[in-house]
Structures are given as C-alpha cells and as structure tokens.
Design a protein around this motif. Structure first.
Motif, PDB file in Angstrom:
ATOM      1  N   LYS A  25     -12.286 -25.651 -60.873  1.00  0.00           N
ATOM      2  CA  LYS A  25     -11.166 -24.722 -61.089  1.00  0.00           C
ATOM      3  C   LYS A  25     -10.711 -24.032 -59.802  1.00  0.00           C
ATOM      4  CE  LYS A  25     -13.316 -22.093 -63.982  1.00  0.00           C
ATOM      5  NZ  LYS A  25     -14.533 -22.916 -64.076  1.00  0.00           N
ATOM      6  N   THR A  26     -11.676 -23.467 -59.082  1.00  0.00           N
ATOM      7  CA  THR A  26     -11.290 -22.679 -57.909  1.00  0.00           C
ATOM      8  C   THR A  26     -10.658 -23.561 -56.840  1.00  0.00           C
ATOM      9  OG1 THR A  26     -13.011 -21.089 -58.422  1.00  0.00           O
ATOM     10  CG2 THR A  26     -12.139 -21.023 -56.200  1.00  0.00           C
ATOM     11  N   ASN A  27     -11.222 -24.744 -56.658  1.00  0.00           N
ATOM     12  CA  ASN A  27     -10.617 -25.671 -55.701  1.00  0.00           C
ATOM     13  C   ASN A  27      -9.205 -26.055 -56.108  1.00  0.00           C
ATOM     14  OD1 ASN A  27     -12.195 -26.786 -53.311  1.00  0.00           O
ATOM     15  ND2 ASN A  27     -13.756 -26.564 -54.912  1.00  0.00           N
ATOM     16  N   PHE A  48     -10.017 -14.009 -61.085  1.00  0.00           N
ATOM     17  CA  PHE A  48     -10.478 -13.252 -62.242  1.00  0.00           C
ATOM     18  C   PHE A  48     -11.841 -13.740 -62.719  1.00  0.00           C
ATOM     19  CE2 PHE A  48      -5.978 -11.989 -62.817  1.00  0.00           C
ATOM     20  CZ  PHE A  48      -6.178 -10.626 -62.935  1.00  0.00           C
ATOM     21  N   ASP A  49     -12.508 -14.521 -61.890  1.00  0.00           N
ATOM     22  CA  ASP A  49     -13.850 -14.943 -62.259  1.00  0.00           C
ATOM     23  C   ASP A  49     -14.778 -13.802 -61.867  1.00  0.00           C
ATOM     24  OD1 ASP A  49     -16.038 -16.288 -63.090  1.00  0.00           O
ATOM     25  OD2 ASP A  49     -15.689 -18.090 -61.886  1.00  0.00           O
ATOM     26  N   VAL A  50     -14.625 -12.710 -62.607  1.00  0.00           N
ATOM     27  CA  VAL A  50     -15.317 -11.480 -62.276  1.00  0.00           C
ATOM     28  C   VAL A  50     -16.828 -11.684 -62.406  1.00  0.00           C
ATOM     29  CG1 VAL A  50     -15.550  -9.048 -62.888  1.00  0.00           C
ATOM     30  CG2 VAL A  50     -13.335 -10.164 -63.064  1.00  0.00           C
ATOM     31  N   ALA A  53     -17.281 -14.114 -58.097  1.00  0.00           N
ATOM     32  CA  ALA A  53     -16.105 -14.318 -57.246  1.00  0.00           C
ATOM     33  C   ALA A  53     -16.375 -15.417 -56.239  1.00  0.00           C
ATOM     34  CB  ALA A  53     -15.781 -13.017 -56.530  1.00  0.00           C
ATOM     35  N   ASN A  54     -15.449 -16.322 -56.114  1.00  0.00           N
ATOM     36  CA  ASN A  54     -15.677 -17.341 -55.104  1.00  0.00           C
ATOM     37  C   ASN A  54     -14.450 -17.837 -54.377  1.00  0.00           C
ATOM     38  OD1 ASN A  54     -14.742 -18.820 -57.245  1.00  0.00           O
ATOM     39  ND2 ASN A  54     -16.718 -19.712 -57.747  1.00  0.00           N
ATOM     40  N   VAL A  55     -13.284 -17.331 -54.745  1.00  0.00           N
ATOM     41  CA  VAL A  55     -12.086 -17.700 -53.987  1.00  0.00           C
ATOM     42  C   VAL A  55     -12.286 -17.279 -52.531  1.00  0.00           C
ATOM     43  CG1 VAL A  55      -9.611 -17.305 -53.694  1.00  0.00           C
ATOM     44  CG2 VAL A  55     -10.542 -17.533 -55.991  1.00  0.00           C
ATOM     45  N   PHE A 128      -3.959 -17.653 -61.880  1.00  0.00           N
ATOM     46  CA  PHE A 128      -5.152 -16.918 -62.310  1.00  0.00           C
ATOM     47  C   PHE A 128      -6.341 -17.884 -62.311  1.00  0.00           C
ATOM     48  CE2 PHE A 128      -3.094 -13.567 -65.381  1.00  0.00           C
ATOM     49  CZ  PHE A 128      -2.071 -13.337 -64.476  1.00  0.00           C
ATOM     50  N   ASP A 129      -7.274 -17.658 -61.427  1.00  0.00           N
ATOM     51  CA  ASP A 129      -8.497 -18.463 -61.424  1.00  0.00           C
ATOM     52  C   ASP A 129      -9.489 -17.765 -62.348  1.00  0.00           C
ATOM     53  OD1 ASP A 129     -10.532 -20.240 -60.805  1.00  0.00           O
ATOM     54  OD2 ASP A 129     -11.014 -19.296 -58.891  1.00  0.00           O
ATOM     55  N   LEU A 130      -9.699 -18.350 -63.518  1.00  0.00           N
ATOM     56  CA  LEU A 130     -10.518 -17.683 -64.532  1.00  0.00           C
ATOM     57  C   LEU A 130     -11.952 -18.194 -64.533  1.00  0.00           C
ATOM     58  CD1 LEU A 130      -8.017 -17.597 -67.538  1.00  0.00           C
ATOM     59  CD2 LEU A 130      -8.338 -15.932 -65.718  1.00  0.00           C
TER      60      LEU A 130
HETATM   61 MG   LIG Z   1     -14.583 -20.937 -59.691  1.00  0.00          MG
END
Ligand SMILES: [Mg+2]
Ligand SMILES: Nc1ncnc2c1ncn2[C@@H]1O[C@H](COP(=O)(O)OP(=O)(O)O)[C@@H](O)[C@H]1O
Length: 275
Positions: A25-27, A48-50, A53-55, A128-130
């Motif tokens: 997802k984040t990639n 929003f991957d609370v 966090a990895n962005v 939104f990166d969830l």
């Molecule tokens: Mg991710």
C-alpha cells in the motif's frame, strides 16, 4: 504521462487499503503520488496508518510534527504538512506509535479535517495511505474518499482478507465502488486471475461488481528503492513495476478528468469533512 485537461477546481480523494499488511500500500500510495506529481498535479499523501507510520521511512525524512500535533490548539496545516518534492508533492505524517491514536475517533477525525479544510482544496489529489484490515479508522476514512483502491497480492490470505474489507465496507457503510490493484504478480495473467477470483467472490456472495485498476509485477527494484528511501519511480523509472504504476496513474488521471460533476471542489470537501 499524458496531460489530460482537468478541471482546476477538483480534488480527487483516494484511499489505499488492504486486508492484509505488507502487500504494498505505502509503496503504491507514494509512487502514484510521485507519478501524478511528475505530470504536474498537486499531490498530498496523508499517512493514516497510525501507530505504524512508514511513509516517512520510505521517503527517508523525519518530520518534526505529525497528525497528532494537528489536534493541538494553534497548530496549523502549514506547521504539519511536509514537502516531499518542491512545487506540489506534500505529505502529512502519521502519529507513530501513539497508543491513544491507534484509533482516530470521530471527534479527532473531524477536528483533523476541519483544520485541513483550508488546504485540501489546493491539491489535485489527496491520497490516504491507510492501515491494513477493518479497524474503525480505516473504515471511516475509506468511506469518506471518492475512490478506493484495494491492494491485494496473489496469495490466498491476501485475497480472503481483501474480500473481508469489501464486505464490511459494503454491509456497514453502503460502499459499493472498489478498484483493485494486484501487486506482486509474477505476470499479467496471474494479476487478471487474482482479480477474477476476488471479483467472483464479490459477485457470488455480495452481488457486487468491482473494478480492476491493474497489475504491478514483482520487481526487485521495489525493495531496492525502499532500502534507498527513494520513491521507486524516481529510483528506477524504467523498471517493470514503475511502468505498471505509471499506467495506473494514467487511468486515475483519466478518471479525474472524466468525473468533473462529482468532483466539484465544494462537493468533495463536503464529503471529506461531513462524512
Ligand atoms: Mg504501509
Ligand atoms: N511490486 C513489488 N515487488 C517486490 N516487492 C514489493 C512490491 N511491492 C511491495 N514490495 C515489498 O513489500 C514490502 C511492503 O510494502 P509496503 O508498501 O510497505 O506495504 P504496506 O504498506 O501494505 O504494509 C516493501 O518493503 C517491499 O519490499
């Protein structure tokens, strides 16, 4: 990338979700953003991957402030939004490892979006990166965006968990439009078969048609870019996975260009803030 004529006053919000974690997802979020930024669009990626966090890690930046600071009085979006690339690629860092923020309750969510309201309309796309799965925060944010991209891999567990996300969003939030990206496919055929399998289950058990956005091949340049903390498309623009993501970005750009009436700035902001 093509430069489609787009309505300058429309903001397309997209959530990136998955059943299982670690599917890409984040990639995908970052590289779609990078691809569209390179095509002159203004991008805001919101992590929003609370709690996970990895962005920031994938970008190799350590922002001073994050989503949680935005909840404090006196903190403005300008204090929190970080620049990834000059002139139109920004990102909003998640609060990392903060237990009380693992679930963003409705009040917090509303105050976050009330504050962000002033800047959201300046962007062409909000991505939104969830987090993975069907937590409250994921469901509530996923049902706010205009577009939802569900990332799956050909692994059966990723498919069943992805199906669960669709099922819950349909049954509990009346969401019926989903676009699927099959990541880490060995070839195009495996991508299509994976989508067909998921679509078959949705059709049979939920009476729902889902859309196929496309495939991203397994590519060793992806982990390589992650290690270097550079977006893949910047690191290896010609590689297979970059080409795949560029095709997805072109389709998304076309969608935005073609759906003007639904995407008037006011309407989208209203949807985001009053969902
Ligand atoms: Mg991710
Ligand atoms: N297309 C791909 N080819 C090879 N490896 C990939 C691909 N997509 C993702 N990965 C690997 O999977 C890992 C997890 O990706 P990430 O985007 O962080 O997933 P998520 O955000 O869903 O947890 C990455 O660090 C990367 O090494």
């Amino acid at each position: 990338m093509s430069h489609e004529p787009v309505n300058p006053h429309s903001t397309l919000s997209i959530s990136i979700l998955s059943g299982k974690g670690g599917v890409g997802k984040t990639n995908l979020a970052l590289n779609l953003a990078y691809a569209l930024y390179r095509a002159n669009h203004k991008m805001l990626v919101m992590d929003f991957d609370v709690g996970l966090a990895n962005v920031d890690v994938l970008l190799g930046v350590s922002p001073e402030k994050n989503l949680q600071d935005l909840l404090k009085p006196g903190v403005t979006p300008a204090d929190v939004v970080a620049q990834v690339e000059p002139g139109g690629f920004d990102f909003l860092p998640a609060a990392s490892g903060v237990p009380e923020l693992l679930e963003l309750d409705e009040d917090m969510r509303d105050s976050v979006f009330t504050k962000l309201n002033t800047v959201l309309g300046e962007y062409d796309y909000l991505i939104f990166d969830l987090g993975a799965g069907i937590g409250k925060t994921v469901l509530s944010l996923a049902s706010m965006t205009r577009m939802r991209i569900l990332v799956v891999t050909p692994e059966p567990t990723s498919l069943t968990d992805g199906y669960a996300v669709i099922k819950v969003l349909k049954n509990q939030h009346n969401i019926t439009d989903f676009l699927v990206v099959v990541n880490q496919a060995t070839n195009t055929k495996e991508g299509q078969l994976t989508f067909d399998r998921l679509h078959g289950a949705c059709k049979r058990f939920l009476d729902l048609d889902i859309g196929y956005l496309g495939v991203v091949h397994t590519d060793s340049n992806v982990p390589d870019a992650v290690r270097r903390q550079v977006p893949l498309i910047k690191h290896a623009p010609k590689c297979r996975a970059s080409q795949d993501i560029l095709s997805l970005a072109i389709k998304i750009g076309r969608f935005r260009a073609e759906s003007k009436p639904l995407l008037a700035q006011k309407a989208i902001l209203k949807k985001i803030t009053n969902a």
